[in-house]
Every structure is written in structure tokens, then in C-alpha cells.
Design an enzyme around this catalytic site. Structure first.
Site, PDB file in Angstrom:
ATOM      1  N   CYS A  25       0.865  -1.178   0.000  1.00  0.00           N
ATOM      2  CA  CYS A  25       0.000   0.000   0.000  1.00  0.00           C
ATOM      3  C   CYS A  25       0.897   1.222   0.000  1.00  0.00           C
ATOM      4  O   CYS A  25       2.090   1.138  -0.288  1.00  0.00           O
ATOM      5  CB  CYS A  25      -1.001  -0.017   1.157  1.00  0.00           C
ATOM      6  SG  CYS A  25      -0.306   0.236   2.810  1.00  0.00           S
ATOM      7  N   ASN A  62       2.358   1.561   4.325  1.00  0.00           N
ATOM      8  CA  ASN A  62       2.609   0.299   5.018  1.00  0.00           C
ATOM      9  C   ASN A  62       2.299   0.368   6.513  1.00  0.00           C
ATOM     10  O   ASN A  62       2.987  -0.225   7.328  1.00  0.00           O
ATOM     11  CB  ASN A  62       4.052  -0.182   4.774  1.00  0.00           C
ATOM     12  CG  ASN A  62       4.296  -1.627   5.200  1.00  0.00           C
ATOM     13  OD1 ASN A  62       5.357  -1.936   5.723  1.00  0.00           O
ATOM     14  ND2 ASN A  62       3.345  -2.512   5.005  1.00  0.00           N
ATOM     15  N   CYS A  84      -1.485   0.761   7.322  1.00  0.00           N
ATOM     16  CA  CYS A  84      -2.915   0.452   7.439  1.00  0.00           C
ATOM     17  C   CYS A  84      -3.305  -0.793   6.635  1.00  0.00           C
ATOM     18  O   CYS A  84      -3.511  -1.859   7.201  1.00  0.00           O
ATOM     19  CB  CYS A  84      -3.770   1.643   6.986  1.00  0.00           C
ATOM     20  SG  CYS A  84      -3.647   3.114   8.037  1.00  0.00           S
ATOM     21  N   ARG A  85      -3.412  -0.641   5.321  1.00  0.00           N
ATOM     22  CA  ARG A  85      -3.968  -1.711   4.488  1.00  0.00           C
ATOM     23  C   ARG A  85      -3.041  -2.900   4.301  1.00  0.00           C
ATOM     24  O   ARG A  85      -3.457  -4.050   4.497  1.00  0.00           O
ATOM     25  CB  ARG A  85      -4.376  -1.149   3.116  1.00  0.00           C
ATOM     26  CG  ARG A  85      -5.458  -0.095   3.215  1.00  0.00           C
ATOM     27  CD  ARG A  85      -5.705   0.570   1.877  1.00  0.00           C
ATOM     28  NE  ARG A  85      -4.538   1.371   1.500  1.00  0.00           N
ATOM     29  CZ  ARG A  85      -4.387   1.951   0.306  1.00  0.00           C
ATOM     30  NH1 ARG A  85      -5.307   1.791  -0.629  1.00  0.00           N
ATOM     31  NH2 ARG A  85      -3.310   2.684   0.049  1.00  0.00           N
ATOM     32  N   SER A  86      -1.806  -2.657   3.882  1.00  0.00           N
ATOM     33  CA  SER A  86      -0.926  -3.807   3.601  1.00  0.00           C
ATOM     34  C   SER A  86      -0.551  -4.588   4.857  1.00  0.00           C
ATOM     35  O   SER A  86      -0.519  -5.822   4.801  1.00  0.00           O
ATOM     36  CB  SER A  86       0.302  -3.396   2.777  1.00  0.00           C
ATOM     37  OG  SER A  86       1.068  -2.419   3.412  1.00  0.00           O
ATOM     38  N   ASP A  99      -8.275   3.648   1.544  1.00  0.00           N
ATOM     39  CA  ASP A  99      -7.267   3.867   2.581  1.00  0.00           C
ATOM     40  C   ASP A  99      -7.922   4.381   3.858  1.00  0.00           C
ATOM     41  O   ASP A  99      -8.370   5.525   3.913  1.00  0.00           O
ATOM     42  CB  ASP A  99      -6.218   4.856   2.089  1.00  0.00           C
ATOM     43  CG  ASP A  99      -4.974   4.872   2.956  1.00  0.00           C
ATOM     44  OD1 ASP A  99      -5.052   4.431   4.124  1.00  0.00           O
ATOM     45  OD2 ASP A  99      -3.928   5.341   2.472  1.00  0.00           O
TER      46      ASP A  99
END
Length: 162
Positions: A8, A11, A13-15, A129
Site C-alpha cells: 500500500c 505500510n 494500514c492496508r498492507s 485507505d
């Protein structure tokens, strides 16, 4: 070893959420000795930081470990070290191109996909995000379902027995 890298922007939140969820699913399937998982960001703002508090809270709610996870940036050798690079959105895919090394003919490169390419929900094409939206539960739901489908895809494509 099949190696999966989730990517993401920062690095945090999402990934890392996808890394933790996928690691949990891989372990539940008994494939932790066959599939290795990591995450990285295309930006360098959060290098060395743990996952965002919102990510940690949602993972805690689902009893999914994120122990030892720290943000890092994508590296050129990731394109050779990983079998699959899974991006969260179109911008991540575009940004990945700036990290990709020039390839020599016949050189193995990672297969790049967006996570929601594996989702059964075709209304969404990008993982939003939550750093900006605060919608960590919505992101978790998308990530969890897409990771299940990604695992099924890898098991089938790589001829792994669950």
C-alpha cells in the site's frame, strides 16, 4: 517457498492488515511452511513504525496477530524475491513501476495483482485507505474476503494441498 508481498502507500494500514489476515489464514490452512508473507509501502514516511492504531484495533477484535510487524518501503529486489506482489489500489500498482528493476530476458519477475482482483464483490476495485477515511472495519471486510480468495487461487495455481 511461495512468497507474497502486500503493498500500500505507507505500510501502516492496508498492507499490514492484509499481511496479518493472510498470515492467519495461511496458518489455519497449515501452509505456513510453504507460503511466506510480508508487506511494504511505496512511500517512506512510516519506515520502522508499527501498524496504525486503527489496524491494530481491528486485528485485535478478530484475534489476529501483528506481532513484530514494522513498516518498510518496497525494494527493487522484492520483484525477484516474491512470487506475488499484491497492491491495494491502482496508484500502488503505478507507483510499483518506479521500484521495478529493468529485467533481462528470461528473468523471473513477481506477478503483480490488485487485492480486489480476487474479491467476489465486483462493485469495488480498490481497497480504500482507512488512514484518510477511518473505515477500518470496511477495509477489514474487503481484505478478509479477498485474502481467502487469494489463498484459494494460490493453492490451485501452485498445486498446493490444503
Amino acid at each position: 517457498m511461495i512468497k507474497v508481498l502486500f503493498v500500500c502507500l505507507g505500510n501502516i494500514c492496508r498492507s499490514p492488515m492484509a499481511e496479518a489476515v493472510f498470515r492467519h489464514q495461511v496458518k489455519a490452512a497449515g501452509l505456513q511452511n510453504v507460503i511466506s508473507i510480508d508487506s511494504a509501502g511505496t512511500g517512506d514516511w512510516h519506515i520502522g513504525h508499527p501498524p496504525h492504531q486503527g489496524t491494530r484495533e481491528i486485528l485485535d477484535q478478530h484475534q489476529i496477530s501483528y506481532e513484530g510487524m514494522r513498516a518498510r518501503q518496497v525494494r527493487p529486489n522484492d520483484f525477484h524475491d516474491f512470487t506475488y506482489i499484491i497492491a491495494m489500489d491502482d496508484s500502488n500498482v503505478t507507483n510499483l513501476a518506479s521500484f521495478a528493476p529493468k529485467t533481462v530476458q528470461g528473468e523471473q519477475r513477481a506477478s503483480i495483482h490488485k487485492l480486489l482482483d480476487f474479491s467476489s464483490n465486483r462493485d469495488e476495485t480498490e481497497v480504500p485507505d482507512p488512514y484518510y477515511t477511518g473505515k477500518f472495519q470496511e477495509v477489514y471486510d474487503l481484505v478478509e474476503e479477498s485474502c481467502r480468495q487469494l489463498l484459494a487461487y494460490i493453492v490451485q495455481k501452485e498445486s498446493l494441498a490444503e
